[in-house]
Enzyme design. Structure first.
Site, PDB file in Angstrom:
ATOM      1  N   HIS A 187      34.273  37.697  37.303  1.00 39.83           N
ATOM      2  CA  HIS A 187      33.360  36.994  36.401  1.00 39.83           C
ATOM      3  C   HIS A 187      33.470  37.619  35.022  1.00 39.83           C
ATOM      4  CE1 HIS A 187      29.747  35.098  34.811  1.00 39.83           C
ATOM      5  NE2 HIS A 187      29.837  34.281  35.816  1.00 39.83           N
TER       6      HIS A 187
ATOM      7  N   ASP B  58      30.587  31.180  43.437  1.00 43.00           N
ATOM      8  CA  ASP B  58      31.414  30.181  44.137  1.00 43.00           C
ATOM      9  C   ASP B  58      31.964  30.668  45.458  1.00 43.00           C
ATOM     10  OD1 ASP B  58      32.240  29.573  40.880  1.00 43.00           O
ATOM     11  OD2 ASP B  58      31.389  28.027  42.173  1.00 43.00           O
TER      12      ASP B  58
HETATM   13  C1  SDX Z   1      31.972  30.368  37.267  1.00 42.28           C
HETATM   14  O1  SDX Z   1      30.814  32.060  32.803  1.00 42.28           O
HETATM   15  C2  SDX Z   1      30.029  31.723  33.757  1.00 42.28           C
HETATM   16  O2  SDX Z   1      28.851  32.022  33.749  1.00 42.28           O
HETATM   17  C3  SDX Z   1      30.655  30.873  34.851  1.00 42.28           C
HETATM   18  C4  SDX Z   1      29.797  30.610  36.069  1.00 42.28           C
HETATM   19  C5  SDX Z   1      28.604  29.744  35.748  1.00 42.28           C
HETATM   20  O3  SDX Z   1      27.625  29.796  36.503  1.00 42.28           O
HETATM   21  O4  SDX Z   1      28.703  28.929  34.793  1.00 42.28           O
HETATM   22  O5  SDX Z   1      29.334  31.842  36.605  1.00 42.28           O
HETATM   23  C6  SDX Z   1      30.587  29.871  37.147  1.00 42.28           C
HETATM   24  O6  SDX Z   1      32.835  29.834  36.631  1.00 42.28           O
HETATM   25  C7  SDX Z   1      32.237  31.577  38.131  1.00 42.28           C
HETATM   26  C8  SDX Z   1      33.756  31.985  38.110  1.00 42.28           C
HETATM   27  C9  SDX Z   1      34.500  31.066  39.090  1.00 42.28           C
HETATM   28  N1  SDX Z   1      35.976  31.315  38.938  1.00 42.28           N
HETATM   29  C10 SDX Z   1      36.666  31.878  39.917  1.00 42.28           C
HETATM   30  O7  SDX Z   1      36.178  32.360  40.939  1.00 42.28           O
HETATM   31  C11 SDX Z   1      38.177  31.866  39.651  1.00 42.28           C
HETATM   32  C12 SDX Z   1      38.753  33.259  39.911  1.00 42.28           C
HETATM   33  N2  SDX Z   1      38.248  34.176  38.867  1.00 42.28           N
HETATM   34  C13 SDX Z   1      39.070  34.368  37.698  1.00 42.28           C
HETATM   35  O8  SDX Z   1      39.842  33.296  37.278  1.00 42.28           O
HETATM   36  C14 SDX Z   1      38.381  35.201  36.618  1.00 42.28           C
HETATM   37  O9  SDX Z   1      37.814  36.272  37.251  1.00 42.28           O
HETATM   38  C15 SDX Z   1      37.356  34.560  35.711  1.00 42.28           C
HETATM   39  C16 SDX Z   1      37.904  33.361  35.018  1.00 42.28           C
HETATM   40  C17 SDX Z   1      36.146  34.191  36.482  1.00 42.28           C
HETATM   41  C18 SDX Z   1      36.964  35.597  34.644  1.00 42.28           C
HETATM   42  O10 SDX Z   1      38.087  35.842  33.895  1.00 42.28           O
HETATM   43  P1  SDX Z   1      38.073  36.869  32.641  1.00 42.28           P
HETATM   44  O11 SDX Z   1      36.753  37.469  32.440  1.00 42.28           O
HETATM   45  O12 SDX Z   1      38.699  36.170  31.487  1.00 42.28           O
HETATM   46  O13 SDX Z   1      38.988  38.020  33.157  1.00 42.28           O
HETATM   47  P2  SDX Z   1      40.566  38.011  33.121  1.00 42.28           P
HETATM   48  O14 SDX Z   1      41.068  36.662  33.572  1.00 42.28           O
HETATM   49  O15 SDX Z   1      41.017  38.515  31.810  1.00 42.28           O
HETATM   50  O16 SDX Z   1      40.935  39.058  34.285  1.00 42.28           O
HETATM   51  C19 SDX Z   1      40.789  40.453  34.024  1.00 42.28           C
HETATM   52  C20 SDX Z   1      41.766  41.119  34.979  1.00 42.28           C
HETATM   53  C21 SDX Z   1      43.172  40.491  34.916  1.00 42.28           C
HETATM   54  O17 SDX Z   1      44.069  41.515  35.282  1.00 42.28           O
HETATM   55  P3  SDX Z   1      44.899  42.247  34.048  1.00 42.28           P
HETATM   56  O18 SDX Z   1      45.639  41.150  33.283  1.00 42.28           O
HETATM   57  O19 SDX Z   1      43.854  42.920  33.198  1.00 42.28           O
HETATM   58  O20 SDX Z   1      45.836  43.198  34.750  1.00 42.28           O
HETATM   59  O21 SDX Z   1      41.322  40.929  36.336  1.00 42.28           O
HETATM   60  C22 SDX Z   1      42.297  40.146  37.043  1.00 42.28           C
HETATM   61  C23 SDX Z   1      43.192  39.477  36.031  1.00 42.28           C
HETATM   62  O22 SDX Z   1      44.483  39.280  36.560  1.00 42.28           O
HETATM   63  N3  SDX Z   1      41.529  39.139  37.795  1.00 42.28           N
HETATM   64  C24 SDX Z   1      41.770  38.801  39.064  1.00 42.28           C
HETATM   65  C25 SDX Z   1      40.782  37.840  39.360  1.00 42.28           C
HETATM   66  N4  SDX Z   1      40.015  37.625  38.301  1.00 42.28           N
HETATM   67  C26 SDX Z   1      40.475  38.440  37.330  1.00 42.28           C
HETATM   68  N5  SDX Z   1      42.721  39.229  39.947  1.00 42.28           N
HETATM   69  C27 SDX Z   1      42.661  38.650  41.178  1.00 42.28           C
HETATM   70  N6  SDX Z   1      41.743  37.718  41.557  1.00 42.28           N
HETATM   71  C28 SDX Z   1      40.793  37.288  40.680  1.00 42.28           C
HETATM   72  N7  SDX Z   1      39.887  36.395  41.046  1.00 42.28           N
END
Ligand code: SDX
Length: 426
Positions: A305, A362
């Site tokens: 998140h 989720d």
């Molecule tokens: C919702 O914003 C809100 O409030 C949203 C929400 C709401 O109520 O409106 O809470 C609802 O959207 C919840 C999130 C649902 N999405 C998912 O579950 C999809 C999987 N999660 C990711 O795509 C991600 O964690 C996000 C999009 C939720 C957050 O992304 P960020 O904050 O932009 O973080 P990032 O993508 O830059 O990741 C940081 C690091 C990365 O590694 P590095 O490049 O630093 O080496 O963490 C890793 C990412 O690769 N990473 C994950 C991961 N999420 C982040 N690695 C594996 N699995 C994951 N799920």
């Protein structure tokens, strides 16, 4: 709220910027005057940028706190029903018993849609994704309601808000019924908000749908857990659309479109599909390895998140709801075992701890929705239904604030310097 100033030194310039402090959370540096210095701020993804002032929802990502109008999500999920939460998000205060009764009646009287909405569905393929149908039909609502499009009139804004909150269950149920070839079911005024939705989803003319109290309670709680979440991607989309003066139905349709993405509201559908792909507990290590592999775009859906770096309080409530619903319905779902084991392994893995990746809202919602009988491709529509009140509350708050301006970010330009065009025949 300006208590002190920040001094920005860049090149031979020194710029003094006010620091604004709110009720809780981060103070902000007000950079509205920065442009005069020849500099803009740069923050793709808005990692550290506040877009507005709001009184609706507060999140403390480090502590895993979520408050709506000051009330914790844990208490609201336990002690309030969704329409009480709707009232407080829209109007700022929880309703007393008398107000609640009137409010519930008002919402109930708006649950039907114009009968010509049925014709919109006739144009869709039966196998269209329900979010495609929802996006189209919500935007089309503007073609029916011309008496609440003056967005400068607070009363009209509230009336359109009531219409949207009341009609989203009807539209979402119509998307489902159309996709399975069953006739649309009209709203029933004697049912509660959640019961009415379930009835429109699952009853058929040939037989009455028996509403299980545990299922209705779980449905209502899922709506509450998804009602609002500060300035997330879809809410920011609604605010930006609304800042141009677009009508409320167009703005909510924009929110539906933004929510659809798998990184946002589409994650619940993607998460259940992932759990089904994993299938059994013994395959979890294979997927954990994929999630950690920098060369593999795979991510654990339902984890991570932007704001929560401790735990998502909604996931905790959702997990409890998961166990309750499965127990009350006497259901066993092997996917719950996979989800629990996946959570356990991920939370004990240094990679996820280091990256602050925890189950989000989720992660468990898909299992509860599946137990209720909601098909996977309808999950994000349920999220959109529940989040409509959050979207429209932020839209209403933005338009209520004096000096509201159209949202217009700037950029860092890295394209070509000016050059002369040579005519094609030269
Ligand atoms: C919702 O914003 C809100 O409030 C949203 C929400 C709401 O109520 O409106 O809470 C609802 O959207 C919840 C999130 C649902 N999405 C998912 O579950 C999809 C999987 N999660 C990711 O795509 C991600 O964690 C996000 C999009 C939720 C957050 O992304 P960020 O904050 O932009 O973080 P990032 O993508 O830059 O990741 C940081 C690091 C990365 O590694 P590095 O490049 O630093 O080496 O963490 C890793 C990412 O690769 N990473 C994950 C991961 N999420 C982040 N690695 C594996 N699995 C994951 N799920």
């Amino acid at each position: 709220m300006a208590e002190q100033n920040a001094i920005l030194k860049v090149g031979d310039k020194e710029v003094e910027l006010p620091v604004l402090t709110g009720t809780a959370g981060h103070s902000v540096i007000d950079v509205r005057s920065l442009g005069a210095s020849g500099y803009f701020t740069y923050d793709p993804g808005f990692m550290a940028t506040g877009s507005c002032e709001s009184e609706i929802t507060f999140i403390d990502g480090a502590k895993g706190i979520l408050l709506h109008r000051g009330y914790s999500i844990e208490e609201l999920a336990r002690d309030a029903d969704y329409l009480e939460v709707v009232h407080m998000l829209l109007h700022g205060e929880a309703p007393d018993a008398e107000t609640y009764k009137e409010f519930k009646q008002t919402i109930t009287m708006h649950t039907m849609v114009h009968d010509q909405v049925n014709n919109f569905f006739r144009g869709f393929r039966r196998d269209a994704h329900p979010m495609a149908m929802l996006c189209g039909t919500v935007g089309a609502m503007a073609s029916f309601y011309h008496d609440d499009l003056d967005i400068s009139d607070s009363e009209q804004r509230i009336r359109s808000a009531y219409r949207l909150v009341a009609k989203m269950p009807t539209l979402v149920a119509m998307c489902y019924k159309y996709s399975i070839g069953q006739p649309f079911v009209y709203p029933s005024n004697e049912l509660s908000y959640a019961e009415n939705f379930l009835n429109m989803m699952f009853s058929v003319p040939a037989e009455k749908y028996n509403i299980t109290p545990a299922v209705a309670r779980a449905m209502d709680r899922i709506f509450t857990l998804h009602a609002d979440h500060e300035q997330n991607a879809s809410t920011s989309t609604v605010r930006l659309a609304g800042s141009s003066g677009a009508n409320p139905y167009a703005c909510i349709a924009a929110g539906v479109a933004s929510l659809w993405g798998p990184a946002h509201g589409g994650a619940n559908e993607a998460c259940l599909n992932m759990l089904e792909e994993i299938g059994t507990v013994d395959r979890i290590p294979e997927f954990i390895a994929k999630a950690k592999d920098k060369n593999d775009p795979f991510r654990l859906m339902g984890f991570g998140h932007r704001v929560y770096k401790n735990h998502d309080p909604r996931a905790t409530v959702m997990r409890e709801s998961c166990h309750e619903v499965l127990a009350e319905l006497n259901l066993q779902d092997p996917l719950l075992d996979v989800a629990m084991e996946l959570e356990r392994i991920a939370l004990s893995d240094a990679y996820f701890a280091e990256k602050k990746l925890f189950p989000n809202v989720d992660f468990y919602s898909g299992i509860v929705l599946k137990a209720i009988g909601i098909p996977t491709n309808m999950f994000t529509c349920i999220f959109a239904l529940a989040r409509t009140v959050g979207w429209i509350s932020h839209w209403h708050e933005m338009l209520s604030q004096p000096g509201q301006k159209i949202g217009r970010p700037r950029q860092l330009y890295t394209g070509e310097s000016q050059r002369s065009y040579v005519k094609i025949d030269k």
